[in-house]
Design an enzyme around this catalytic site. Sequence first.
Site, PDB file in Angstrom:
ATOM      1  CB  ALA A  87      -0.896  -0.172   1.606  1.00  0.00           C
ATOM      2  CG  ASN A  88       4.284   1.945   2.432  1.00  0.00           C
ATOM      3  OD1 ASN A  88       3.636   2.404   3.434  1.00  0.00           O
ATOM      4  ND2 ASN A  88       5.409   0.756   2.453  1.00  0.00           N
ATOM      5  CG  HIS A  89       0.950   6.337  -2.057  1.00  0.00           C
ATOM      6  ND1 HIS A  89       0.642   6.880  -3.113  1.00  0.00           N
ATOM      7  CD2 HIS A  89       0.408   5.248  -1.687  1.00  0.00           C
ATOM      8  CE1 HIS A  89      -0.603   6.791  -2.673  1.00  0.00           C
ATOM      9  NE2 HIS A  89      -0.694   5.667  -1.818  1.00  0.00           N
ATOM     10  N   PRO A  90       5.467   5.837  -3.393  1.00  0.00           N
ATOM     11  CG  PRO A  90       5.549   6.007  -5.521  1.00  0.00           C
ATOM     12  CD  PRO A  90       4.860   5.476  -5.121  1.00  0.00           C
ATOM     13  CB  THR A  96       3.221  10.098  -2.419  1.00  0.00           C
ATOM     14  OG1 THR A  96       2.229  11.655  -3.011  1.00  0.00           O
ATOM     15  CG2 THR A  96       4.707  10.913  -1.766  1.00  0.00           C
TER      16      THR A  96
END
Length: 210
Positions: A87-90, A96
């Site tokens: 679920a993390n974004h860059p 992001t």
Amino acid sequence: MPLLDATAIHPITLPDGTIYRDTVYLKNVIDHPRMEIGEFSYFTHSGKLEDTAQILAPYLGHGCRERLIIGKFAQIARGCYFITSSANHPMSGFTTYPFRIFKPETFGYKDLPVKDTVVGHDVWIGHNAAIMPGVTIGHGAIIGANAVVARDVPAYTVVGGNPARLIRMRYPDEVIAELLALAWWDWPVEKIEANLTALEASDLAGLRRA
């Protein structure tokens, strides 16, 4: 009649004989390649049985690289959920926004680090708690209602708040060490039930004799 039935889907029967259908043994209702769940760990929710995995970990798709690992005898209250690594974004650039998820050939951000989320044995996670990516929760820990757990939680600690912080240790260090060595959650269920009085009364001497 034994108190626990490892094969049950709905493990709670009310005093009037009604089966309480909101609480489920996770191991018996989830078949997901990225989830490992121990016996007798339960979750309470009002959704359909087939939606349990998605309710518990909404971003853990079958193609994800990380795992959600839950030990035995975990108690997960209504409204809890796990935000897993995918679920993390860059966050290394100026934006992001996850542009790459919108094309199948670039989906997944394969270069982003992932880490398994691990819940130990006999962990109580209170109502509406959120567990963030890659967290490890030690055996016997208690997570307060509405907590946001963004860091590892040591065994037999009580945490709460947003972000979750240490409230207190449940027992002195030497007692925690002995409980971890005893590992009652690995005993046969018949032995556990025969020693419920000692478990419920924090009778360490009684557990030593078991």
